[in-house]
Design an enzyme around this catalytic site. Structure first.
Site, PDB file in Angstrom:
ATOM      1  N   GLU A 110       0.834  -1.202   0.000  1.00  0.00           N
ATOM      2  CA  GLU A 110       0.000   0.000   0.000  1.00  0.00           C
ATOM      3  C   GLU A 110       0.869   1.253   0.000  1.00  0.00           C
ATOM      4  OE1 GLU A 110      -3.882  -0.175   2.276  1.00  0.00           O
ATOM      5  OE2 GLU A 110      -2.687  -1.624   3.420  1.00  0.00           O
ATOM      6  N   GLU A 130      -3.413  -9.760   2.701  1.00  0.00           N
ATOM      7  CA  GLU A 130      -4.297  -9.539   3.846  1.00  0.00           C
ATOM      8  C   GLU A 130      -5.405 -10.576   3.953  1.00  0.00           C
ATOM      9  OE1 GLU A 130      -2.587  -5.402   3.054  1.00  0.00           O
ATOM     10  OE2 GLU A 130      -3.177  -7.147   1.870  1.00  0.00           O
TER      11      GLU A 130
END
Length: 255
Positions: A110, A130
């Site tokens: 990210e 994730e």
């Protein structure tokens, strides 16, 4: 401090040193947010360069913080703080460059995606694992990934959680360029200095123009016109034209 920065020759160099994995704990994210907030408001900074020390760019969140997050029902606060971190990086008026080596996973992916120019080591890999922890990217990187690669490709990356190579990241538009790991930092620093030698007002205007068009092309005509006009009023545009006509190197004042 795991995050530090220095300013020299128009370049703010931000260093993340939380080796060996450069884990993005809540404290580290707070330090990153503060550093980019300070740098963004510094008129002497024309380019921001981000480098993570060690073998890996960042392997993501600190999983040891998850039990408290779950018990305290603080996921919403974590979401907000993570988005604030990425927003500070993405909304900096100066062009931003990052060098990505080793693993950029989860929160690290990210963070890597938030920079304007993303230089990947040839041996780097990036991924969003994730889902393996029962969640999805929550620092603003999900939205950023969708804007970079589109919903379909983002869906595949986030649903599977599988990392991809630097070459595949380049094909998708996540990586801007690939360099050999042996001189990756040097080449990234050279690019930062090249940009810092260009007229700083124009650099900011170009970044703003591209982001404005990407956000809403229907309103860009007037906003782009304002930026274009503004640049024609700067000292640097006059210097650039005079230098060309006089066959000499331009000496920009960045105003």
């Amino acid at each position: 401090m795991t995050v530090d920065f220095s300013i020299q020759n128009g370049i703010a160099k931000v260093l993340l040193d939380h080796r060996p994995l450069n884990i993005l704990s809540e404290k580290v994210k707070e330090e990153l947010t503060e550093a980019f907030h300070i740098i963004a408001g510094n008129s002497e900074v024309r380019v921001i360069l981000f480098v993570a020390e060690g073998d890996h760019f960042s392997c993501g969140a600190n999983l040891k913080e998850f039990p408290d997050r779950i018990a305290n029902k603080s996921a919403g606060e974590v979401w907000t703080r993570g988005h604030e971190m990425l927003a500070e990086v993405m909304n900096a008026p100066q062009p931003t460059i990052a060098y990505i080596q080793g693993n950029a996973l989860g929160g690290g992916a990210e963070l890597a995606s938030a920079f304007d120019i993303r230089i990947f080591s040839s041996t780097a890999q990036i991924g969003y694992p994730e889902v393996l922890r029962g969640v999805f990217p929550g620092n603003g990187g999900l939205e950023r990934l969708i804007s970079l690669v589109g919903p379909a490709k983002a869906m595949n990356l986030v649903l599977t959680g599988k990392p991809i190579s630097a070459e595949r990241a380049l094909q998708l538009g996540i990586a801007s360029e690939i360099v050999e790991s042996s001189d990756g930092v040097k080449k990234t620093e050279e690019l930062a200095q090249y940009l810092a030698n260009l007229p700083g007002v124009a650099l900011k205007a170009i970044k703003k123009a591209i982001n404005l068009y990407a956000a809403d092309s229907s309103t860009f005509m007037d906003k782009g016109k304002e930026l274009f006009y503004m640049l024609h009023e700067t000292e640097d545009v006059k210097e650039a034209v005079n230098a060309f006509l006089e066959k000499r190197k331009a000496s920009f004042l960045h105003k």
